[in-house]
Design an enzyme around this catalytic site. Sequence first.
Site, short mmCIF file in Angstrom:
data_model
loop_
_atom_site.label_atom_id
_atom_site.label_comp_id
_atom_site.label_asym_id
_atom_site.label_seq_id
_atom_site.Cartn_x
_atom_site.Cartn_y
_atom_site.Cartn_z
N PHE A 156 0.82 -1.22 0.00
CA PHE A 156 0.00 0.00 0.00
C PHE A 156 0.85 1.27 0.00
CE2 PHE A 156 -2.71 -3.32 1.76
CZ PHE A 156 -3.87 -3.16 1.02
N LEU A 157 2.17 1.13 -0.18
CA LEU A 157 2.99 2.34 -0.12
C LEU A 157 2.63 3.30 -1.25
CD1 LEU A 157 5.27 2.24 -2.57
CD2 LEU A 157 6.42 0.69 -1.02
N LYS A 158 2.94 4.59 -1.01
CA LYS A 158 2.67 5.62 -2.01
C LYS A 158 4.01 6.20 -2.47
CE LYS A 158 0.20 7.91 1.11
NZ LYS A 158 0.21 6.91 2.20
N GLY A 264 -3.48 9.49 -12.18
CA GLY A 264 -2.58 8.84 -13.13
C GLY A 264 -1.69 7.91 -12.36
N CYS A 267 -0.48 2.81 -10.82
CA CYS A 267 -1.38 1.92 -10.09
C CYS A 267 -2.87 2.17 -10.37
CB CYS A 267 -1.11 2.03 -8.59
SG CYS A 267 0.49 1.34 -8.15
N1 NAD Z 1 4.59 1.83 -7.66
C1 NAD Z 1 3.74 1.87 -6.66
O1 NAD Z 1 3.50 2.92 -6.07
C2 NAD Z 1 3.03 0.62 -6.20
C3 NAD Z 1 2.35 0.63 -4.98
C4 NAD Z 1 1.71 -0.53 -4.56
C5 NAD Z 1 1.72 -1.66 -5.37
N2 NAD Z 1 2.37 -1.63 -6.57
C6 NAD Z 1 2.37 -2.84 -7.37
O2 NAD Z 1 3.66 -3.45 -7.23
C7 NAD Z 1 4.08 -4.06 -8.46
C8 NAD Z 1 5.40 -3.49 -8.90
O3 NAD Z 1 5.22 -2.12 -9.17
P1 NAD Z 1 6.46 -1.14 -9.39
O4 NAD Z 1 5.91 0.22 -9.55
O5 NAD Z 1 7.49 -1.40 -8.36
O6 NAD Z 1 6.98 -1.68 -10.81
P2 NAD Z 1 8.34 -1.29 -11.55
O7 NAD Z 1 8.04 -1.34 -12.98
O8 NAD Z 1 8.92 -0.05 -10.97
O9 NAD Z 1 9.32 -2.49 -11.15
C9 NAD Z 1 9.12 -3.81 -11.56
C10 NAD Z 1 10.49 -4.43 -11.77
O10 NAD Z 1 10.32 -5.84 -12.01
C11 NAD Z 1 11.30 -6.23 -12.94
N3 NAD Z 1 10.93 -7.52 -13.54
C12 NAD Z 1 9.89 -7.79 -14.37
N4 NAD Z 1 9.87 -9.09 -14.68
C13 NAD Z 1 10.92 -9.66 -14.05
C14 NAD Z 1 11.44 -10.98 -14.00
N5 NAD Z 1 10.86 -11.97 -14.67
N6 NAD Z 1 12.52 -11.22 -13.23
C15 NAD Z 1 13.13 -10.21 -12.56
N7 NAD Z 1 12.68 -8.93 -12.57
C16 NAD Z 1 11.60 -8.67 -13.32
C17 NAD Z 1 11.35 -5.08 -13.94
O11 NAD Z 1 12.56 -5.10 -14.69
C18 NAD Z 1 11.24 -3.89 -12.99
O12 NAD Z 1 12.50 -3.41 -12.60
C19 NAD Z 1 2.92 -3.84 -9.44
O13 NAD Z 1 2.07 -4.94 -9.40
C20 NAD Z 1 2.22 -2.61 -8.86
O14 NAD Z 1 0.86 -2.57 -9.21
C21 NAD Z 1 3.03 -0.53 -7.00
#
Ligand code: NAD
Length: 440
Positions: A156-158, A264, A267
């Site tokens: 749930f981080l922002k 936007g 997420c």
């Molecule tokens: N960004 C946010 O604020 C946030 C907050 C809560 C939840 N989420 C969820 O968390 C998840 C990740 O989000 P994010 O923003 O950190 O994504 P991101 O795109 O910043 O990071 C994902 C990373 O995973 C790596 N990756 C993809 N496939 C891979 C594999 N097979 N092996 C190794 N590495 C691999 C990518 O290269 C990338 O560096 C998503 O499901 C998102 O919905 C994101």
Amino acid sequence: MKITIVGTGYVGLVTGACLADTGNEVWCVDKNSEKIDNLNKGILPIYEPGLDIIVSRNTKDNRLFFTNDLAKAIANSEICFLTVDTPSNDTGAADLTNVVAVANALGEMLQTPILLVTKSTVPVGTTLKVKKIVQTGLQNRSLDPTSVSVASNPEFLKEGTAIQDFRYPDRVVVGTERSQDAQKLHELYSPFMRKQDCFLVMDIASSELCKYASNAMLATRISFMNEMSQLCEKVGADIAHIRTAMGWDPRIGTHFLYAGLGYGGSCLPKDVLALTHLGKEMETPLYLVEAADQTNGNQRERFLNRIVAHFGGKNNVKGKTVALWGISFKPETDDIRQAPAIFLIEKLLGLKAMVKAFDPVAIQNARKLFEDRVTFCNNNYACLEGADCLIIVTEWNEFRSPNFTKMKQLLTNPVIFDGRNLYSPEKMRELGFDYFSIGR
Ligand SMILES: NC(=O)c1ccc[n+]([C@@H]2O[C@H](COP(=O)([O-])OP(=O)(O)OC[C@H]3O[C@@H](n4cnc5c(N)ncnc54)[C@H](O)[C@@H]3O)[C@@H](O)[C@H]2O)c1
């Protein structure tokens, strides 16, 4: 505890750094070699306030490691978090390619018992799907499939306050099949719950769904206020008053009631789509959530239309110079995924306007996307030189009290389209600006 994090992005890196900071040995894995090489040189792939200090402290103290080698990282790990990206596919559903790829790889290499935790936002059923894939892999190698268990632990981080959110969570949600898995995760998270134990244990499906439900609620609140802002403009009311009066009702609360350019980021847009897709798949249409998405799209279009109308129609936008403040989808992050600025810039470029843009941290990412189609400026005032109007897209703090006299001198025409309602309309009128904001 030895922990592996697969996917070193916004969630994975913050999770890894914070868990290393409480004494765990954490291995962050990513398939992107450039990212890992840079991290090993101390270069962070993202901007997140406070993250650099924690990463450098824990790498120096040999608790935090970065590698492309999943097998090396996973060896003897007790817990493995999956934090890979789960973008939308063409149908709006969550694309689970990355999750499945990691599950397949784990099935082929795991040797010792482990708890696999889905932290990525994933549709109901995904965590059990991961279990099935990994267990099949183990069986194919004549290993005991029950040495692997799974849990869901949505994040749930922002962005912008990710460290604070991780260290002082409102709630830590886990969905498990076995109480010992919940206990293990409780132990891991207990350093972050010293003031209040906010650990919520539930079944895996509820844990997976609650993340989507939370994001859909936030999206709905924003879209609701944006619809109200449209009505305010028609009836001569002020959305700021409406927000205060609504928000002071404790049943409603003041958070996420700001009218603006809509939501936007990486997420809310994709999670709203994935949830509506799941609803359709389950023959349970989620009308409210679908409407939130539609209103979000409308809000951007309306804002663009207002800019176009100001110039006297689409044909007259050609050749105009437009200054834009803020590119990231919100302040304190360099994330530009699904940012309203990207929509506006693409549309304005499509109408043959010249765009000059400034953002305190997102220019590097924006440059990768737009290359030389946009002129990126070193500061917010440099954007204004010779511009026919200013568009404010992201509410960075430094835009809140600018030097209006200087702005007026630099702009060719003193026109501001404020997508975040930063200034008082009365004051702007007094200063001689044509000032357009939202719902006021
Ligand atoms: N960004 C946010 O604020 C946030 C907050 C809560 C939840 N989420 C969820 O968390 C998840 C990740 O989000 P994010 O923003 O950190 O994504 P991101 O795109 O910043 O990071 C994902 C990373 O995973 C790596 N990756 C993809 N496939 C891979 C594999 N097979 N092996 C190794 N590495 C691999 C990518 O290269 C990338 O560096 C998503 O499901 C998102 O919905 C994101």
